[in-house]
Design a protein around this motif. Sequence first.
Motif, PDB file in Angstrom:
ATOM      1  N   LEU A  42       4.084   4.088  -4.797  1.00  0.00           N
ATOM      2  CA  LEU A  42       4.772   3.961  -6.072  1.00  0.00           C
ATOM      3  C   LEU A  42       4.867   2.491  -6.464  1.00  0.00           C
ATOM      4  O   LEU A  42       5.014   1.627  -5.589  1.00  0.00           O
ATOM      5  CB  LEU A  42       6.200   4.492  -5.944  1.00  0.00           C
ATOM      6  N   ALA A  43       4.792   2.206  -7.758  1.00  0.00           N
ATOM      7  CA  ALA A  43       5.062   0.823  -8.204  1.00  0.00           C
ATOM      8  C   ALA A  43       6.513   0.481  -7.888  1.00  0.00           C
ATOM      9  O   ALA A  43       6.823  -0.588  -7.401  1.00  0.00           O
ATOM     10  CB  ALA A  43       4.789   0.674  -9.692  1.00  0.00           C
ATOM     11  N   SER A  61      10.175   2.665  -6.461  1.00  0.00           N
ATOM     12  CA  SER A  61      10.837   3.918  -6.114  1.00  0.00           C
ATOM     13  C   SER A  61      12.292   3.901  -6.574  1.00  0.00           C
ATOM     14  O   SER A  61      12.938   4.935  -6.613  1.00  0.00           O
ATOM     15  CB  SER A  61      10.768   4.157  -4.603  1.00  0.00           C
ATOM     16  N   PRO A 102       1.967  -0.728   1.806  1.00  0.00           N
ATOM     17  CA  PRO A 102       2.635   0.579   1.806  1.00  0.00           C
ATOM     18  C   PRO A 102       2.318   1.356   3.075  1.00  0.00           C
ATOM     19  O   PRO A 102       1.239   1.215   3.643  1.00  0.00           O
ATOM     20  CB  PRO A 102       2.065   1.278   0.567  1.00  0.00           C
ATOM     21  N   MET A 147       2.573   5.239   4.605  1.00  0.00           N
ATOM     22  CA  MET A 147       2.848   6.645   4.292  1.00  0.00           C
ATOM     23  C   MET A 147       3.943   7.226   5.180  1.00  0.00           C
ATOM     24  O   MET A 147       4.613   8.182   4.809  1.00  0.00           O
ATOM     25  CB  MET A 147       1.583   7.489   4.442  1.00  0.00           C
ATOM     26  N   HIS A 148       4.100   6.649   6.378  1.00  0.00           N
ATOM     27  CA  HIS A 148       5.136   7.147   7.273  1.00  0.00           C
ATOM     28  C   HIS A 148       6.523   6.760   6.792  1.00  0.00           C
ATOM     29  O   HIS A 148       7.511   7.345   7.196  1.00  0.00           O
ATOM     30  CB  HIS A 148       4.934   6.592   8.693  1.00  0.00           C
ATOM     31  N   PRO A 153       7.532   5.856   3.188  1.00  0.00           N
ATOM     32  CA  PRO A 153       7.159   5.544   1.815  1.00  0.00           C
ATOM     33  C   PRO A 153       8.225   4.738   1.076  1.00  0.00           C
ATOM     34  O   PRO A 153       9.423   4.980   1.235  1.00  0.00           O
ATOM     35  CB  PRO A 153       6.975   6.919   1.170  1.00  0.00           C
ATOM     36  N   SER A 154       7.768   3.764   0.329  1.00  0.00           N
ATOM     37  CA  SER A 154       8.677   2.971  -0.506  1.00  0.00           C
ATOM     38  C   SER A 154       7.839   2.376  -1.617  1.00  0.00           C
ATOM     39  O   SER A 154       6.613   2.291  -1.504  1.00  0.00           O
ATOM     40  CB  SER A 154       9.346   1.862   0.311  1.00  0.00           C
ATOM     41  N   GLY A 155       8.474   1.969  -2.695  1.00  0.00           N
ATOM     42  CA  GLY A 155       7.748   1.413  -3.822  1.00  0.00           C
ATOM     43  C   GLY A 155       7.289  -0.007  -3.538  1.00  0.00           C
ATOM     44  O   GLY A 155       7.875  -0.722  -2.716  1.00  0.00           O
ATOM     45  N   ASP A 156       6.241  -0.426  -4.220  1.00  0.00           N
ATOM     46  CA  ASP A 156       5.774  -1.803  -4.082  1.00  0.00           C
ATOM     47  C   ASP A 156       6.892  -2.778  -4.441  1.00  0.00           C
ATOM     48  O   ASP A 156       7.066  -3.807  -3.800  1.00  0.00           O
ATOM     49  CB  ASP A 156       4.564  -2.042  -4.997  1.00  0.00           C
ATOM     50  N   LEU A 157       7.644  -2.447  -5.477  1.00  0.00           N
ATOM     51  CA  LEU A 157       8.730  -3.334  -5.899  1.00  0.00           C
ATOM     52  C   LEU A 157       9.793  -3.436  -4.803  1.00  0.00           C
ATOM     53  O   LEU A 157      10.321  -4.533  -4.553  1.00  0.00           O
ATOM     54  CB  LEU A 157       9.359  -2.804  -7.191  1.00  0.00           C
ATOM     55  N   GLU A 158      10.088  -2.330  -4.165  1.00  0.00           N
ATOM     56  CA  GLU A 158      11.122  -2.353  -3.132  1.00  0.00           C
ATOM     57  C   GLU A 158      10.652  -3.176  -1.930  1.00  0.00           C
ATOM     58  O   GLU A 158      11.449  -3.879  -1.314  1.00  0.00           O
ATOM     59  CB  GLU A 158      11.483  -0.919  -2.722  1.00  0.00           C
ATOM     60  N   ARG A 159       9.351  -3.125  -1.620  1.00  0.00           N
ATOM     61  CA  ARG A 159       8.857  -3.989  -0.533  1.00  0.00           C
ATOM     62  C   ARG A 159       8.838  -5.462  -0.959  1.00  0.00           C
ATOM     63  O   ARG A 159       9.037  -6.348  -0.135  1.00  0.00           O
ATOM     64  CB  ARG A 159       7.473  -3.510  -0.064  1.00  0.00           C
ATOM     65  N   VAL A 214       7.089  -4.842 -13.202  1.00  0.00           N
ATOM     66  CA  VAL A 214       6.808  -3.588 -12.485  1.00  0.00           C
ATOM     67  C   VAL A 214       5.424  -3.082 -12.886  1.00  0.00           C
ATOM     68  O   VAL A 214       4.653  -2.607 -12.061  1.00  0.00           O
ATOM     69  CB  VAL A 214       7.888  -2.530 -12.792  1.00  0.00           C
ATOM     70  N   GLN A 215       5.105  -3.229 -14.166  1.00  0.00           N
ATOM     71  CA  GLN A 215       3.800  -2.762 -14.643  1.00  0.00           C
ATOM     72  C   GLN A 215       2.651  -3.572 -14.046  1.00  0.00           C
ATOM     73  O   GLN A 215       1.566  -3.052 -13.818  1.00  0.00           O
ATOM     74  CB  GLN A 215       3.746  -2.838 -16.178  1.00  0.00           C
ATOM     75  N   GLN A 220       1.528  -3.878  -9.046  1.00  0.00           N
ATOM     76  CA  GLN A 220       0.586  -3.250  -8.127  1.00  0.00           C
ATOM     77  C   GLN A 220      -0.752  -3.977  -8.116  1.00  0.00           C
ATOM     78  O   GLN A 220      -1.287  -4.285  -7.048  1.00  0.00           O
ATOM     79  CB  GLN A 220       0.418  -1.773  -8.487  1.00  0.00           C
ATOM     80  N   LYS A 221      -1.269  -4.307  -9.288  1.00  0.00           N
ATOM     81  CA  LYS A 221      -2.556  -5.011  -9.338  1.00  0.00           C
ATOM     82  C   LYS A 221      -2.438  -6.405  -8.734  1.00  0.00           C
ATOM     83  O   LYS A 221      -3.337  -6.885  -8.053  1.00  0.00           O
ATOM     84  CB  LYS A 221      -3.072  -5.059 -10.773  1.00  0.00           C
ATOM     85  N   ARG A 277      -2.433  -6.256  -4.908  1.00  0.00           N
ATOM     86  CA  ARG A 277      -3.738  -5.937  -4.335  1.00  0.00           C
ATOM     87  C   ARG A 277      -4.722  -7.071  -4.561  1.00  0.00           C
ATOM     88  O   ARG A 277      -5.519  -7.395  -3.686  1.00  0.00           O
ATOM     89  CB  ARG A 277      -4.210  -4.591  -4.884  1.00  0.00           C
TER      90      ARG A 277
END
Lengths: 684, 684
Positions: free
Chosen positions: A333-334, A336, B147, B149-150, B152-158, B179-180, B183-184, B187
């Motif tokens: 997620l972007a 959560s 991220p 999967m075990h 899960p949290s948002g990119d923003l929260e990390r 936020v928009q 993600q890019k 990465r």
Amino acid sequence: MSGSGDRAKDALLVFTPSGKRGHFPVGTPILQAARSLGVDIDSVCGGRAICGRCQVQLSEGTFAKHGVTSTADHLSPVSATEQRYAEKRALPPGRRLSCQARLMGDVVIDVPPESQVHKQVVRKRAEVRAIALDPVTRLYYVEVAEPDMHNPSGDLERLHAALAAQWNVTGLEADLHVVQALQKALRAGQWTVTVAVHHGNPPEGNRIVAVWPGFHDQIFGIACDIGSTTIAAHLCDLSTGEVVASAGLMNPQIRFGEDLMSRVSYVMMNPGGDAEMTAAVRDAVNTLLVQVTRDAGIDTSLVLEAVFVGNPIMHHLFLGIDPVELGGAPFALATSGAVNLRARELGLRMNHGARVYVLPCIAGHVGADAAAVVLSEGPHLQDENWLIVDVGTNAEIVLGNRQRLLACSSPTGPAFEGAQISSGQRAAPGAIERIRIDPETLEPRFRVIGCDLWSDEPGFDAAVETTGVTGICGSGIIEAVAEMFLAGIVSQDGVIEGALAARTPRIEPQGRTFSYLIKDGEPEIRITQNDIRQIQLAKAALYAGARLLMDTMGIDQVDRITLAGAFGSHIDVKHAMVLGMIPDCRLERVSSAGNAAGTGARIALLNGGARREIETVVGRIEKIETALEPRFQEHFVAAMAFPHKTAPYPHLAQVVALPASKAPSREDDGRTGRRRRSLDRRGV
Amino acid sequence: MSGSGDRAKDALLVFTPSGKRGHFPVGTPILQAARSLGVDIDSVCGGRAICGRCQVQLSEGTFAKHGVTSTADHLSPVSATEQRYAEKRALPPGRRLSCQARLMGDVVIDVPPESQVHKQVVRKRAEVRAIALDPVTRLYYVEVAEPDMHNPSGDLERLHAALAAQWNVTGLEADLHVVQALQKALRAGQWTVTVAVHHGNPPEGNRIVAVWPGFHDQIFGIACDIGSTTIAAHLCDLSTGEVVASAGLMNPQIRFGEDLMSRVSYVMMNPGGDAEMTAAVRDAVNTLLVQVTRDAGIDTSLVLEAVFVGNPIMHHLFLGIDPVELGGAPFALATSGAVNLRARELGLRMNHGARVYVLPCIAGHVGADAAAVVLSEGPHLQDENWLIVDVGTNAEIVLGNRQRLLACSSPTGPAFEGAQISSGQRAAPGAIERIRIDPETLEPRFRVIGCDLWSDEPGFDAAVETTGVTGICGSGIIEAVAEMFLAGIVSQDGVIEGALAARTPRIEPQGRTFSYLIKDGEPEIRITQNDIRQIQLAKAALYAGARLLMDTMGIDQVDRITLAGAFGSHIDVKHAMVLGMIPDCRLERVSSAGNAAGTGARIALLNGGARREIETVVGRIEKIETALEPRFQEHFVAAMAFPHKTAPYPHLAQVVALPASKAPSREDDGRTGRRRRSLDRRGV
């Protein structure tokens, strides 16, 4: 409230139903006494006999319990101001404005529910908690000092001073558009205005978001559930909590792809496609805003709050976030967390200062809609092991109680919604939604949406003449397959018994397999072997997800099951259990919650504390990623059978005679292998 | 830092110039030790040898004062990482990256000024305090967890988690556009990003306003002074505080009216006229933004902060607030407080997340520009009675010291800017800006803007051939009238002596009065009796305002005078005092501050604490409304004479031989009466 001092001039005041009481000097306004006792009485005008929110009722008589005789002359006579209010706005008999009525002797005063700020909003379902009204945006009527050249200050600064003095509301900032509108509003209102204050959490803080000249007491909010297929909006009066208008429409993103993954694929194939879909969904929300406000006869500028829920991909597209990361592992997620915004950042047709709240997402496949279901149902507030299933293209599954909550998403695919089913269709007039098969004759009878008659009742053909019988919707398929299983047409391992073709012409060969004819004519409606497989795949995924959470919780039995979502509210609980969609449970403890996601959105709209509550709860939900759990595959394979290969269904067996069990065929394993590979594609 | 424990493995570390010191275990990175001692060393990359902001210098030798012998081998050798930095970005000789260099033995480490976060920004004028750099928007480079999967949290929260762990920055919210884009960026930056955090005050709080992939260390801010006539902008590097580009242009609102009141009249006569003027001034600011960023060779998206100052009417029009209330008593500001906004609320071409700060206004005629002058000069930080005058169409006057500050505005009219003067013009090449009159011959000589020669020097005619001599600007008029008074051409009461026509043909009759010819030809430049009257009215208003503040303060003498504003920086202090524009004062204590309003804006841009400071100071400034003070009229009448009807000018008399005094004529009283009536129109 006086203490132990001279009570010669004091009188006893008792409030019901709270029972709060105190002695106050004769002459004290009832509202003022209520505030000092912490009795919840509403007011927008701040005690000026304008808003009428502070109405109370004198209880006359002798109350031994309270040690008081309460009579009409123990309250001050109706004042001229109160009289003017009563003439203008009508005051029910026996009602007084507590800001005007003064204590003259001992009295018992009843505060009716509608006079409370934190009034309870009634919900249709008795088993769930009521919503306590406590909106984030509130109105304050104030009298503002006129400017003084000897002591120059800004109009805004005098407004701040008035809010502090008259309402004890401090630490505010004002939106720019409020500063721009303030001077004209103050002068038009002859130095009185009503402001809307949004009581945000830090770091957002409290802001003045709207201003009206003079007295104003109507503001509204909208709760909106953005589904992949439909978008539903409820307009609520923020002072009563009531839904004043509702509307829904198809999600216009459907033209970019029927299901979620095809929409993500659209973005992958078409750069900028996310912006198109964002514009489409926001346009749809605006259409709904216009519709519900028109239905309620109000201007869109009176809508000050909006709450949105949706699955993660809808959440991202609505917020203008590229959803492509959600299309593949690790499904990041972007964000959560809950999102706080100004409505105009999303281009929504609401008040210029309106605020938007989006509930938090739980995980990459478990969205804000699932969080809203949790908020609506409240599994975190009780002790039973409660399984909540929101069935859609992905099933979102929550299990737990006060101590521990688990959540996962399971890729059921679209079969439950009637897609990828030979005669499947969306739930719409003409679609078969109920079906019964006589185990002796193997003859079906059915009902279609839009008609109350069964197909074998007189007048059915005439009743469906306009709609026709066009297909079979999700709940109809569940019943059809369950009834086929109960009638012995389908074996426990999901094979249509070709041998029965000898007993009924409805069983017909199709290639190497057989189908069951429900209705001939145009269109012909039948259940094929492939349809059964689709249902098996879907229900096995759903069951496996639930079972995985039960394993993690260390339980073999759930105490209670709730089916949420439009589909969940239409399926027959017994048939769902016959198919093994859900684990065994006492049937009377299985219920449907209707649009729980929408209700959760409405709770967050009406109660700021509920926002903090769900943010905290979501933070402690344990997220289980089904794709990473080897046991999920095992459970999935075992769950292909009806109702299950090995799990017992004792509660179900008490009410339904289940056919005897036999071993699954080889063919199932082959199909399961294919399914296993496609799981990685998450519901494509 | 170790306490009294085993020091066998500790070494002494002394930082200069702070003198902070401590014992640390051998192997401790110098940056880490500095942080634990509270030594101010900058870093954007957080100790990863990327940004190079943390450079320090080893001081070699024996320092008896510190009881330490400091040698190169008392620091760890240059690491491979440090070497790579040095090769890529060049490290001056002797410099080490304090995040890489480790303590090996006792050392003295010098922290150069440019390595400090709160570095001092040098100002051109020695008498004012330096600006301590402490911008509200800061950059943080972080490594963000991928991220999982075990879990899960948002990119923003990390990202939030990384900012908390790596920078101890918490309680953040993020703008939607961040936020928009996140993600890019994550990465593209291989799970490293640099974010800009705006450290706002409550209730706005701290927000992530921008994000870049990987390491990024350049952000800028703009300080902008919106004057009625000109708009000036300075682009500053927020990491060094340096002005990297400046530009100015005419305020395009001039087409709606030359002075402030004619612009307010335009709004009164043309509904919607305020929106036109708002658009015009914002367009102009955008033009300046494009110009200064192009001059600096950067993209406008790197501009993250803007600070604006202006008089109340400019302030309102820039913010989109109808200024009509400022056009008449009681001159109520929409808001007098500081304004915090997003730049895109004003449509400014900056980073999408850029923030705007507008300084508070002092009163309806004393704007954010005057507040900025106070911030620049700092009268509230010293003990003398300091008079600060910002001369424009309205003069803004501040008087006071650490204990008490007073402010007022005085309607000088546009004469000081060359308007309503027969040969007057704006300060531009060809305008007379300096003039001397020989008291014997009554012959003038002058200098024009754009030429260093006096008119009686050889080559003058050739030098001004392109520009010509086109008129006389504000500072030229001051000197002309003062020189005419000193030469006896004008009497103390402001009358051109017609009798002198016998001595020089430059004195010529015009109707019932006389004029003085400075230059014949095309155009003819002369000072008329009416010009003298305009200057008398303007200077009397200015003096009366200052005198009113002195009365309120209870003083007859100021200790220091500063003339602010473009005009203030060009006029000759002595001539201004000869005219009696300002009260008597030791001439060496009278100075000009240049564009102090612009400097104040720059201070607020570079130092968040300065914003709190000026908000507090403005809150305690006593606002004097000249129109309400009967004494203002008395002071005004008495101040019509040169330099003054009654007030002595002992300090001026020490350096200039003033003509003998005589009583004012009747005619002055008549004109004063006219002026008194027009005062109500506030500078029309």
